[in-house]
Design an enzyme around this catalytic site. Structure first.
Site, PDB file in Angstrom:
ATOM      1  N   CYS A 244      29.250 103.576  73.084  1.00  8.33           N
ATOM      2  CA  CYS A 244      27.602 103.428  73.023  1.00  8.33           C
ATOM      3  C   CYS A 244      26.883 103.580  74.514  1.00  8.33           C
ATOM      4  O   CYS A 244      26.018 104.095  74.660  1.00  8.33           O
ATOM      5  CB  CYS A 244      27.337 102.605  71.931  1.00  8.33           C
ATOM      6  SG  CYS A 244      27.721 103.006  70.457  1.00  8.33           S
TER       7      CYS A 244
ATOM      8  N   GLU B  53      24.329 101.712  67.117  1.00  9.27           N
ATOM      9  CA  GLU B  53      24.134 102.592  68.357  1.00  9.27           C
ATOM     10  C   GLU B  53      24.063 103.510  68.147  1.00  9.27           C
ATOM     11  O   GLU B  53      22.892 104.313  68.206  1.00  9.27           O
ATOM     12  CB  GLU B  53      24.288 101.250  69.112  1.00  9.27           C
ATOM     13  CG  GLU B  53      24.376 100.647  69.716  1.00  9.27           C
ATOM     14  CD  GLU B  53      25.998  99.521  68.981  1.00  9.27           C
ATOM     15  OE1 GLU B  53      26.283 100.532  67.823  1.00  9.27           O
ATOM     16  OE2 GLU B  53      26.472  98.531  69.571  1.00  9.27           O
TER      17      GLU B  53
ATOM     18  N   CYS C 159      30.407  98.779  72.486  1.00 10.61           N
ATOM     19  CA  CYS C 159      30.941  99.951  72.718  1.00 10.61           C
ATOM     20  C   CYS C 159      31.389 100.422  74.314  1.00 10.61           C
ATOM     21  O   CYS C 159      30.146 100.879  74.116  1.00 10.61           O
ATOM     22  CB  CYS C 159      32.671  99.983  71.701  1.00 10.61           C
ATOM     23  SG  CYS C 159      31.596 101.786  71.102  1.00 10.61           S
TER      24      CYS C 159
ATOM     25  N   GLU D  64      31.677 104.632  58.760  1.00 12.21           N
ATOM     26  CA  GLU D  64      32.756 104.258  58.638  1.00 12.21           C
ATOM     27  C   GLU D  64      33.140 105.779  57.949  1.00 12.21           C
ATOM     28  O   GLU D  64      32.208 105.660  56.688  1.00 12.21           O
ATOM     29  CB  GLU D  64      33.502 102.665  58.421  1.00 12.21           C
ATOM     30  CG  GLU D  64      32.800 102.274  59.355  1.00 12.21           C
ATOM     31  CD  GLU D  64      33.853 100.053  59.192  1.00 12.21           C
ATOM     32  OE1 GLU D  64      34.784 100.603  58.234  1.00 12.21           O
ATOM     33  OE2 GLU D  64      33.798  99.754  60.650  1.00 12.21           O
TER      34      GLU D  64
ATOM     35  N   CYS E 165      28.994 104.355  65.598  1.00 13.42           N
ATOM     36  CA  CYS E 165      29.020 102.626  65.799  1.00 13.42           C
ATOM     37  C   CYS E 165      26.834 102.846  65.178  1.00 13.42           C
ATOM     38  O   CYS E 165      26.302 104.293  65.576  1.00 13.42           O
ATOM     39  CB  CYS E 165      28.480 103.020  66.713  1.00 13.42           C
ATOM     40  SG  CYS E 165      30.553 102.191  67.440  1.00 13.42           S
TER      41      CYS E 165
ATOM     42  N   ASN F 235      26.232 101.071  61.482  1.00 13.82           N
ATOM     43  CA  ASN F 235      27.535 101.482  61.586  1.00 13.82           C
ATOM     44  C   ASN F 235      27.760 102.494  59.887  1.00 13.82           C
ATOM     45  O   ASN F 235      27.556 101.701  59.300  1.00 13.82           O
ATOM     46  CB  ASN F 235      28.555 101.003  61.890  1.00 13.82           C
ATOM     47  CG  ASN F 235      28.995  99.779  61.604  1.00 13.82           C
ATOM     48  OD1 ASN F 235      27.927  98.844  60.797  1.00 13.82           O
ATOM     49  ND2 ASN F 235      30.196  99.125  61.734  1.00 13.82           N
TER      50      ASN F 235
HETATM   51  N1  THU Z   1      30.450  99.103  66.048  1.00 12.56           N
HETATM   52  C1  THU Z   1      28.922  99.250  65.991  1.00 12.56           C
HETATM   53  O1  THU Z   1      28.689  99.492  65.554  1.00 12.56           O
HETATM   54  N2  THU Z   1      28.982  99.139  66.809  1.00 12.56           N
HETATM   55  C2  THU Z   1      29.139  98.535  68.483  1.00 12.56           C
HETATM   56  O2  THU Z   1      28.489  98.279  68.747  1.00 12.56           O
HETATM   57  C3  THU Z   1      30.598  97.877  68.110  1.00 12.56           C
HETATM   58  C4  THU Z   1      31.755  98.532  67.319  1.00 12.56           C
HETATM   59  C5  THU Z   1      30.844  99.125  64.834  1.00 12.56           C
HETATM   60  C6  THU Z   1      32.159 100.700  65.166  1.00 12.56           C
HETATM   61  C7  THU Z   1      33.301  99.863  63.818  1.00 12.56           C
HETATM   62  O3  THU Z   1      32.288 100.154  62.350  1.00 12.56           O
HETATM   63  C8  THU Z   1      33.099  98.418  63.682  1.00 12.56           C
HETATM   64  O4  THU Z   1      31.715  98.008  64.211  1.00 12.56           O
HETATM   65  C9  THU Z   1      34.300  97.553  64.228  1.00 12.56           C
HETATM   66  O5  THU Z   1      34.579  98.620  65.182  1.00 12.56           O
END
Ligand code: THU
Length: 161
Positions: free
Chosen positions: A115, A75, A112, A64, A73, A62
């Site tokens: 994704c 994925e 999520c 940000e 994310c 991920n």
């Molecule tokens: N996140 C992911 O990368 N994948 C997931 O399956 C769930 C959430 C990330 C998004 C964000 O950067 C952090 O986790 C918190 O939500």
């Protein structure tokens, strides 16, 4: 009126020692790649590693952003990379792991909603199920046979024909 239901089964393992060698290795890679995540805001670091049908490994973490919605994310970073490098090669299995500064990474998390939608599109596009391995840095492991199971009543390209 009829009452309908969705049901699916998934495999549950007490820890990664119970996995076959290939799955254990993929999960170990996903656990490790969490270190490449850029998550200074949530401090929730996610790593995903996929093995493609040609045996190649592709990873994502991920990423940000100070403008929060810009973040992406692990994925979907992975999917974008696979789709760019090898658009015609299906993903066999994807392992997803995480660690966090505030919670213990001892249980699986699952993708999520956004994704799941993106994963399903890739599964449909390549016409091959994507197996998903979910686990924290330790503890239980879930294996789900196809992304389709994670998104009942999905909106797909079938509606746009
Ligand atoms: N996140 C992911 O990368 N994948 C997931 O399956 C769930 C959430 C990330 C998004 C964000 O950067 C952090 O986790 C918190 O939500």
């Amino acid at each position: 009126m009829s009452e309908n239901k969705f049901e699916f089964s998934f495999e549950e393992f007490n820890d990664s020692n119970e996995l076959n060698d290939a799955d254990a290795r993929l999960l170990a890679d996903a656990r490790k790649i969490t270190k490449q995540a850029y998550a200074p805001y949530s401090k929730f670091y996610v790593g995903a590693v996929a093995v493609l049908e040609n045996g190649e490994l592709v990873s994502g973490t991920n990423q940000e952003n100070a403008s929060y919605p810009v973040g992406i994310c692990a994925e979907r970073v992975l999917l974008g990379t696979v789709a760019t490098i090898h658009p015609d090669i299906p993903i066999k299995t994807m392992a997803i792991s995480y660690y966090s500064d505030s919670i213990k990474s001892d249980h699986p998390i699952s993708p999520c909603g956004m994704c799941r939608q993106a994963l399903l599109e890739y599964e449909s596009r390549t016409d091959k199920p994507i197996r998903i391995i979910l686990s924290g840095q330790e503890g239980k492991v879930y294996i789900i046979k196809t992304v389709r199971n994670l998104l009942p009543f999905a909106f797909t390209s079938d509606e746009l024909k």
